[in-house]
Design a protein around this motif. Structure first.
Motif, mmCIF file in Angstrom:
data_model
loop_
_atom_site.group_PDB
_atom_site.id
_atom_site.type_symbol
_atom_site.label_atom_id
_atom_site.label_comp_id
_atom_site.label_asym_id
_atom_site.label_seq_id
_atom_site.Cartn_x
_atom_site.Cartn_y
_atom_site.Cartn_z
ATOM 1 N N ILE A 180 54.106 35.664 43.456
ATOM 2 C CA ILE A 180 52.893 35.108 44.047
ATOM 3 C C ILE A 180 51.673 35.897 43.591
ATOM 4 N N ILE A 181 51.772 37.218 43.611
ATOM 5 C CA ILE A 181 50.669 38.073 43.171
ATOM 6 C C ILE A 181 50.345 37.809 41.711
ATOM 7 N N GLU A 182 51.370 37.728 40.878
ATOM 8 C CA GLU A 182 51.131 37.504 39.449
ATOM 9 C C GLU A 182 50.446 36.157 39.212
ATOM 10 N N GLN A 183 50.904 35.125 39.909
ATOM 11 C CA GLN A 183 50.300 33.809 39.736
ATOM 12 C C GLN A 183 48.838 33.810 40.174
ATOM 13 N N ARG A 184 48.551 34.465 41.302
ATOM 14 C CA ARG A 184 47.171 34.494 41.793
ATOM 15 C C ARG A 184 46.260 35.266 40.824
ATOM 16 N N LEU A 185 46.757 36.353 40.240
ATOM 17 C CA LEU A 185 45.958 37.071 39.251
ATOM 18 C C LEU A 185 45.714 36.213 38.022
ATOM 19 N N LEU A 186 46.719 35.471 37.604
ATOM 20 C CA LEU A 186 46.565 34.618 36.433
ATOM 21 C C LEU A 186 45.555 33.500 36.671
ATOM 22 N N GLU A 187 45.403 33.076 37.926
ATOM 23 C CA GLU A 187 44.404 32.045 38.231
ATOM 24 C C GLU A 187 42.994 32.529 37.906
ATOM 25 N N PHE A 188 42.766 33.841 37.996
ATOM 26 C CA PHE A 188 41.453 34.377 37.654
ATOM 27 C C PHE A 188 41.156 34.279 36.156
ATOM 28 N N THR A 189 42.184 34.118 35.345
ATOM 29 C CA THR A 189 41.998 34.158 33.895
ATOM 30 C C THR A 189 41.573 32.823 33.318
ATOM 31 N N ARG A 190 41.574 31.759 34.115
ATOM 32 C CA ARG A 190 41.222 30.439 33.602
ATOM 33 C C ARG A 190 39.712 30.222 33.654
ATOM 34 N N ALA A 191 39.161 29.717 32.573
ATOM 35 C CA ALA A 191 37.730 29.450 32.520
ATOM 36 C C ALA A 191 37.358 28.282 33.421
ATOM 37 N N TRP A 228 34.824 42.473 24.226
ATOM 38 C CA TRP A 228 35.449 41.679 25.281
ATOM 39 C C TRP A 228 36.385 42.554 26.102
ATOM 40 N N MET A 229 36.489 42.258 27.388
ATOM 41 C CA MET A 229 37.462 42.965 28.213
ATOM 42 C C MET A 229 37.841 42.118 29.408
ATOM 43 N N SER A 230 39.035 42.390 29.936
ATOM 44 C CA SER A 230 39.543 41.696 31.111
ATOM 45 C C SER A 230 40.206 42.710 32.029
ATOM 46 N N TYR A 231 39.845 42.639 33.305
ATOM 47 C CA TYR A 231 40.386 43.563 34.311
ATOM 48 C C TYR A 231 40.945 42.750 35.462
ATOM 49 N N LEU A 232 42.176 43.047 35.866
ATOM 50 C CA LEU A 232 42.847 42.345 36.960
ATOM 51 C C LEU A 232 43.460 43.368 37.897
ATOM 52 N N GLN A 233 43.231 43.189 39.211
ATOM 53 C CA GLN A 233 43.754 44.160 40.176
ATOM 54 C C GLN A 233 44.275 43.457 41.422
ATOM 55 N N ALA A 234 45.384 43.957 41.941
ATOM 56 C CA ALA A 234 45.898 43.567 43.258
ATOM 57 C C ALA A 234 46.167 44.847 44.035
ATOM 58 N N LYS A 235 45.681 44.920 45.275
ATOM 59 C CA LYS A 235 45.904 46.110 46.095
ATOM 60 C C LYS A 235 46.213 45.685 47.522
ATOM 61 N N VAL A 236 46.994 46.504 48.209
ATOM 62 C CA VAL A 236 47.236 46.280 49.631
ATOM 63 C C VAL A 236 46.029 46.812 50.386
ATOM 64 N N ARG A 237 45.304 45.913 51.000
ATOM 65 C CA ARG A 237 44.137 46.341 51.775
ATOM 66 C C ARG A 237 44.547 46.817 53.159
ATOM 67 N N GLU A 238 45.441 46.068 53.816
ATOM 68 C CA GLU A 238 45.975 46.445 55.125
ATOM 69 C C GLU A 238 47.376 45.851 55.243
ATOM 70 N N GLN A 239 48.210 46.484 56.058
ATOM 71 C CA GLN A 239 49.482 45.860 56.380
ATOM 72 C C GLN A 239 50.033 46.438 57.674
ATOM 73 N N ASP A 240 50.790 45.608 58.389
ATOM 74 C CA ASP A 240 51.529 46.038 59.560
ATOM 75 C C ASP A 240 52.780 45.173 59.641
ATOM 76 N N ASP A 241 53.424 45.149 60.798
ATOM 77 C CA ASP A 241 54.670 44.397 60.925
ATOM 78 C C ASP A 241 54.466 42.885 60.934
ATOM 79 N N GLN A 242 53.208 42.435 61.046
ATOM 80 C CA GLN A 242 52.929 41.004 61.109
ATOM 81 C C GLN A 242 52.359 40.444 59.812
#
Length: 247
Positions: A71-82, A107-121
């Motif tokens: 899911i993370i990989e797909q969402r990052l790839l969505e950013f790459t489409r013009a 030219w350059m491309s930067y893609l990042q995914a990070k955990v901003r917050e998490q708990d048991d829910q």
């Protein structure tokens, strides 16, 4: 991992990047899912100039909740489409190969995914991107993934709101926008308000203390303002959000 040159590029449009090696670090939070931070930066093969095209990836690999990884990989790839209807490659590696093959100097491309917050829910992941293909500046992007740990699924806004309360939610968002304008000293700037009126956003997140709304550049503010973020306290969302998501 963002190289010093990449950080300078994002802030000042400098186009030079340094080659960085792939790194993976396992993170063991005190509470929640375990994951690895996976980072790499590659330049265009054979390039030795100061403005070599580059791709920088800073993403996650979950050791638990592994269904999040594709899911993370797909969402990052969505950013790459013009454009929204443009074809999308099937992996970050394939994207990197294609980008570097056709990239021009600077030219350059930067893609990042990070955990901003998490708990048991909820595991809240924030996504970021920055694409520079010439011009005065690059185009940044932002997004969220709200992952319901118990239901094992990603939540859309419709999953969070009580049916029929959509208008009430956006009215609360409009009030949050007014608070943001006041904080920025813009609540009486008529010209600004006419040019940058309130609007809805798809980037809504279930934070631990409030609901966050993140806006793309040019949505409710000029490029220089970056990505404005509005917050709605949960106390304002009783009777609007589904009870299980009031925190």
């Amino acid at each position: 991992m963002i190289s010093k040159k990449l950080a300078k590029l994002i802030s000042t449009s400098t186009l030079a990047l340094a080659l960085a090696a792939c790194q993976s670090q396992t993170l063991l939070p005190k509470r929640g899912a375990e994951y690895q931070s996976v980072k790499w930066e590659h330049q265009q093969p054979g390039c030795e100039s100061a403005d070599c095209p580059a791709v920088n990836v800073d993403t996650l690999r979950f050791l638990t909740e592994r269904e999040l990884n594709p899911i993370i990989e797909q969402r990052l790839l969505e950013f790459t489409r013009a454009q929204d209807d443009a074809p999308m490659v099937d992996s970050l590696q394939a994207y990197e190969d294609a980008f570097l093959q056709q990239a021009e100097p600077g030219w350059m491309s930067y893609l990042q995914a990070k955990v901003r917050e998490q708990d048991d829910q909820i595991i809240l992941i924030e996504l970021s991107s920055y694409l520079f293909t010439g011009g005065a500046h690059g185009m940044p992007g932002r997004g969220f993934i709200n992952y319901d740990v118990k239901a094992k699924r990603v939540l859309a806004l419709d999953d969070m709101i009580i049916p029929g309360m959509e208008n009430a939610f956006w009215e609360k968002a409009r009030q949050a926008h007014q608070r943001w304008l006041k904080h920025e000293g813009l609540e009486e700037n008529t010209e600004y308000l006419e040019m940058w009126p309130f609007q809805q956003t798809e980037n809504v997140a279930l934070g631990q203390k409030a609901v966050y709304l993140k806006y793309d550049v040019y949505a409710i503010a000029p490029y220089a303002a970056g990505h404005p973020e509005l917050t709605i306290p949960y106390s304002e969302l009783k009777g609007v959000l589904r009870p299980e998501f009031l925190r």
